[in-house]
Write an enzyme that holds these catalytic residues in place. Structure first.
Site, mmCIF file in Angstrom:
data_model
loop_
_atom_site.group_PDB
_atom_site.id
_atom_site.type_symbol
_atom_site.label_atom_id
_atom_site.label_comp_id
_atom_site.label_asym_id
_atom_site.label_seq_id
_atom_site.Cartn_x
_atom_site.Cartn_y
_atom_site.Cartn_z
ATOM 1 N N GLU A 73 0.823 -1.212 0.000
ATOM 2 C CA GLU A 73 0.000 0.000 0.000
ATOM 3 C C GLU A 73 0.861 1.269 0.000
ATOM 4 O O GLU A 73 0.389 2.355 0.328
ATOM 5 C CB GLU A 73 -0.980 -0.034 1.186
ATOM 6 C CG GLU A 73 -2.075 -1.081 0.952
ATOM 7 C CD GLU A 73 -3.087 -1.225 2.087
ATOM 8 O OE1 GLU A 73 -2.663 -1.297 3.255
ATOM 9 O OE2 GLU A 73 -4.286 -1.273 1.799
ATOM 10 N N TYR A 119 -10.377 18.019 20.236
ATOM 11 C CA TYR A 119 -9.120 17.326 19.932
ATOM 12 C C TYR A 119 -9.090 16.766 18.517
ATOM 13 O O TYR A 119 -8.059 16.770 17.851
ATOM 14 C CB TYR A 119 -8.854 16.248 20.989
ATOM 15 C CG TYR A 119 -8.821 16.910 22.334
ATOM 16 C CD1 TYR A 119 -7.709 17.646 22.717
ATOM 17 C CD2 TYR A 119 -9.947 16.916 23.151
ATOM 18 C CE1 TYR A 119 -7.706 18.346 23.910
ATOM 19 C CE2 TYR A 119 -9.950 17.616 24.342
ATOM 20 C CZ TYR A 119 -8.823 18.321 24.725
ATOM 21 O OH TYR A 119 -8.829 19.029 25.889
HETATM 22 ZN ZN ZN Z 1 -5.179 -1.326 4.254
#
Ligand code: ZN
Length: 209
Positions: A73, A119
């Site tokens: 990825e 936050y």
């Molecule tokens: Zn992934």
């Protein structure tokens, strides 16, 4: 930060993510910039058991130059480094609640993590939903590039979050904040919920940048 120190930090904080359930099995991949390239977790590696010396190294053109074979990825990570100047790290997880959010059919794709707490506004900002694509399909990188760097964080539909930031530790913290906010959003589904108002969000942006 020197590369060996960063490798140690990556192994330590990735183990912490794994130990706290932010990642299971070999899910998730994390990268961080070094002076002459990028470090990224190896393909099929478990974040709980990284060997600092075997974390993959890529050169400035994202060619594999050291360590184990990089995550498949990597194109997701590159899309952030290429479109957001100053990016020092990218964290991609399949953390449970953010992934659950990415599977809902009724979220706003332009702002899929609404401003529930200060936050998430300060650490994550608004989050875009990126349409589904097959894991490993490099066209997913194009779906991030078309955003032209406007979002530090995205949710990949039916897949999980990707968060970028200026350095490794703060980016991991932002990914944790996103996961915790997603958890609150899922817990609060169906309950009348007060979000921060636009003026509150503007005040936070003015105070914290
Ligand atoms: Zn992934």
């Amino acid at each position: 930060m020197n590369e060996n120190q960063l490798r140690e930090d990556m192994a330590r904080l990735c183990k912490s993510l794994f130990d706290r359930g932010f990642s299971v099995g070999s899910a998730g991949n994390i990268s961080a910039r070094v002076e002459d390239g990028v470090l990224i977790t190896p393909t099929n590696s478990c974040l709980g058991f990284l060997d600092p010396g075997r974390i993959s190294k890529l050169d400035d053109d994202f060619r594999h130059v050291g360590g184990d074979k990089p995550s498949k990825e990597v194109f997701l990570h590159r899309a952030f480094y290429d479109t957001r100047p100053g990016t020092g790290a990218v964290v991609h997880l399949h953390s449970t609640y953010a992934t659950a959010l990415s599977c809902l059919s009724d979220i706003d794709p332009e702002d899929c993590v609404p401003p529930l707490t200060p936050y998430v506004v300060m650490r994550v900002g608004s989050v875009k939903l990126v349409p589904y694509f097959r894991p490993g399909d490099a066209r997913g990188g194009d779906l991030i590039r078309v955003l032209e760097g406007r979002y530090a964080a995205v949710l990949l539909a039916n897949h999980g979050p990707v968060v970028s930031g200026k350095d490794f530790t703060s980016t991991v913290y932002a990914a944790e904040e996103l996961e915790e906010t997603a958890k609150l959003l899922i817990m609060l589904r169906g309950a009348p919920t007060r979000l921060l108002q636009a003026a509150d969000v503007e005040e936070l942006k003015a105070a914290f940048g």
